[in-house]
Design a protein around this motif. Structure first.
Motif, PDB file in Angstrom:
ATOM      1  N   ASN A   1       4.163  -9.658  -2.736  1.00 18.85           N
ATOM      2  CA  ASN A   1       4.512  -8.420  -2.036  1.00 18.85           C
ATOM      3  C   ASN A   1       5.117  -7.366  -2.969  1.00 18.85           C
ATOM      4  N   GLY A   2       4.408  -7.011  -4.023  1.00 18.87           N
ATOM      5  CA  GLY A   2       4.946  -6.249  -5.071  1.00 18.87           C
ATOM      6  C   GLY A   2       4.963  -6.784  -6.476  1.00 18.87           C
ATOM      7  N   ALA A   3       5.130  -5.961  -7.414  1.00 16.94           N
ATOM      8  CA  ALA A   3       5.038  -6.229  -8.934  1.00 16.94           C
ATOM      9  C   ALA A   3       6.388  -7.193  -8.960  1.00 16.94           C
TER      10      ALA A   3
ATOM     11  N   LEU B   1      -0.177  -7.978  -4.483  1.00 13.12           N
ATOM     12  CA  LEU B   1      -0.556  -7.036  -3.390  1.00 13.12           C
ATOM     13  C   LEU B   1       0.444  -5.870  -3.644  1.00 13.12           C
ATOM     14  N   PRO B   2       0.208  -4.677  -3.137  1.00 10.50           N
ATOM     15  CA  PRO B   2       0.823  -3.676  -3.458  1.00 10.50           C
ATOM     16  C   PRO B   2       2.067  -3.747  -2.384  1.00 10.50           C
TER      17      PRO B   2
ATOM     18  N   HIS C   1       7.592   2.127  -2.669  1.00  8.99           N
ATOM     19  CA  HIS C   1       6.400   2.210  -3.192  1.00  8.99           C
ATOM     20  C   HIS C   1       5.505   3.090  -2.692  1.00  8.99           C
ATOM     21  N   ALA C   2       5.460   4.391  -2.970  1.00 10.25           N
ATOM     22  CA  ALA C   2       4.793   5.639  -2.033  1.00 10.25           C
ATOM     23  C   ALA C   2       3.635   5.895  -2.910  1.00 10.25           C
ATOM     24  N   ALA C   3       3.178   5.178  -3.928  1.00 13.12           N
ATOM     25  CA  ALA C   3       1.851   5.452  -4.520  1.00 13.12           C
ATOM     26  C   ALA C   3       0.462   5.411  -3.603  1.00 13.12           C
TER      27      ALA C   3
END
Length: 173
Positions: A115-117, A141-142, A148-150
């Motif tokens: 769940n994220g970088a 996954l993002p 994380h608003a991208a």
């Protein structure tokens, strides 16, 4: 908040997929629940992927994961982090969770989704070099975090659909 510790994993013996976050944020630590921030989209995405309707209470949310053979945990067991953002984590303070024991206790896990970088980077740096399971599928996954608003919700959901595909593929084996 500065020295923080993660929660125990949510995992059944037949778990086939593991979703890893970095470490709980302030709202989660205060609630004693994974992804407790009201704007974090994790549980909304899971409800959509598992087609189980809105997940209202925490026991229902965690049971939906267990029923789908999805395990949930964090890469980090502890770290120093002022505030709630992953970017504020002091990398030199990070202690990883015990994945050797966890994966030995959950031998059916073949896919790990991050769940994220931050979760992925910490896992690859602290865990993967010593892990003796070369057959694991690892995929970032993002982040479902409001920070994380991208991507909007729909875009995140589309990326996370790979988990539903993973559930279907392991069900067919």
């Amino acid at each position: 908040m500065s020295d923080i510790r993660s929660f125990p994993p949510i995992a059944g013996k037949n778990a086939r997929i593991l979703i890893l976050g970095s470490i709980p944020g302030k709202a989660s630590l205060e609630a004693g629940q994974y992804y407790a921030h009201p704007r974090n989209q994790f549980w909304t995405i899971m409800a959509e992927l598992l087609a189980c309707g809105p997940l209202s209470d925490y026991p229902g949310k965690t049971q939906a994961l267990l029923d789908a053979n999805i395990a949930l945990w964090d890469v980090m067991q502890s770290c120093y982090r002022p505030g709630s953002l992953d970017a504020a984590i002091d990398k030199s303070s990070v202690v990883a969770n015990d994945f050797k024991s966890f994966l030995a206790d959950h031998p059916h896990i073949r896919q790990i989704f991050f769940n994220g970088a931050t979760a992925e980077q910490a896992f690859r740096r602290l865990v993967r070099p010593d892990l003796l399971k070369p057959d694991l599928h690892l995929q970032r996954l993002p982040s479902t975090s409001p920070a994380h608003a991208a991507l909007n919700f729909q875009q995140k959901l589309e990326c996370w659909r790979v988990i539903a595909s993973g559930l279907n593929s392991v069900a067919n084996h």
